[in-house]
Design a protein around this motif. Sequence first.
Motif, PDB file in Angstrom:
ATOM      1  N   THR A  34      63.316  30.510  41.824  1.00 28.58           N
ATOM      2  CA  THR A  34      64.683  31.003  41.762  1.00 28.58           C
ATOM      3  C   THR A  34      65.338  30.732  43.107  1.00 28.58           C
ATOM      4  N   ALA A  53      68.673  37.904  39.655  1.00 28.98           N
ATOM      5  CA  ALA A  53      67.935  37.356  40.790  1.00 28.98           C
ATOM      6  C   ALA A  53      67.340  38.468  41.649  1.00 28.98           C
ATOM      7  N   LYS A  87      67.480  28.959  38.283  1.00 30.37           N
ATOM      8  CA  LYS A  87      66.023  28.957  38.114  1.00 30.37           C
ATOM      9  C   LYS A  87      65.540  27.544  37.792  1.00 30.37           C
ATOM     10  N   GLN A  95      71.406  32.371  37.008  1.00 29.89           N
ATOM     11  CA  GLN A  95      71.008  33.772  37.088  1.00 29.89           C
ATOM     12  C   GLN A  95      72.131  34.590  37.725  1.00 29.89           C
TER      13      GLN A  95
END
Length: 348
Positions: free
Chosen positions: A96, A140, A61, A135
């Motif tokens: 992301t 995600a 991220k 993540q």
Amino acid sequence: MGHWVKKYAVGMFPGIVLVVTVIVALLMSSSVHAGGAIGDPGPGGGGNGGAQTGYGYGWYKFNTNGAGTGTPGSMKSDNWASVQALCTAAGATTITAFIVQTSRRTVSSSVVYTYDSTKYRTYRLYLGNNGGYWQTYAQAQAAFNTLPSKGVDTRGYTFGRNVGWFCSDFQPRDYSLTPTITGSPDFTDGNSTGSSKATLNPSVNNTGSVSSDGNSQWRVVRFNVAPGGAIPVAGESGSPPELYYGYGAVAIANGTGVTFQRNVTNLSVGQQDIGDLPIGTRICFGLSVQPATQNNGNWRNSAPFCVTIAKSPKIQVRGGDIRVGSNFADQAASSGSNITTSQTTKNR
């Protein structure tokens, strides 16, 4: 209130295979949707700048402004600055992205690729479980699944097949429109053929965090309420303002395709003739705006501004008396009546 008168994200990038360093240049066609961006570079494969899964890979991220978590080293197509601009314009604070690290083994030297669940889950050095800005697959995917609720059109994109990045952590993008209409009567004095008028002051107050989306509309209607009739109140309705206010309401001014900025927007409506109507009649004007909020498509209707028709008598006294105390047609009490006199002397 009354007055007396006298007569209103997603990007995708090609897959990568282990320890391959072939550079493939691709072009990405992007378009902005409400809440995010879409990218489609087409098919392709190969490494880029020495990026290898053996150096570490996973979902990460980034901040849209590059602060804090920095930026990736490169992308398989387009450039990171354009993605930052798209997500910033959409109201997102982070991006992301699925990245693969180079031999430098840093996020800042990594390359953004499309995440292919049929390949990457079999490779080693997945860093998504390291915490911090990394993540997991589940994190995600959960963030991607919330995009439609943020106004992002994700049609044609499937997590694990053709998604390489998407805008995330959206700021509130709410607006709420409240219409208000006030005014004042313009009295015509001196003769019975004069016509009274009303000056209207309609406005819309946006109390949300952002401006409305440019598809707002407003409408001012006029209607007459007979003596003793109930004045409509402010409220919301799925019906047009003419039906909400009733009493044969007709539109006298309107605007479409409007963007209401935050705070108060004043609207312009011409001065209205009151006309010669029965004593006690209320002439009312209502302002309505639609949609009421970013997720409420109803009309929001103001409390109306009304003026009331009353007498403007002229009398001559010739040896008789004048009696006061009678009330107007819609007046509850007759207290406070008086006579204001003036004298005209005529020489014979």
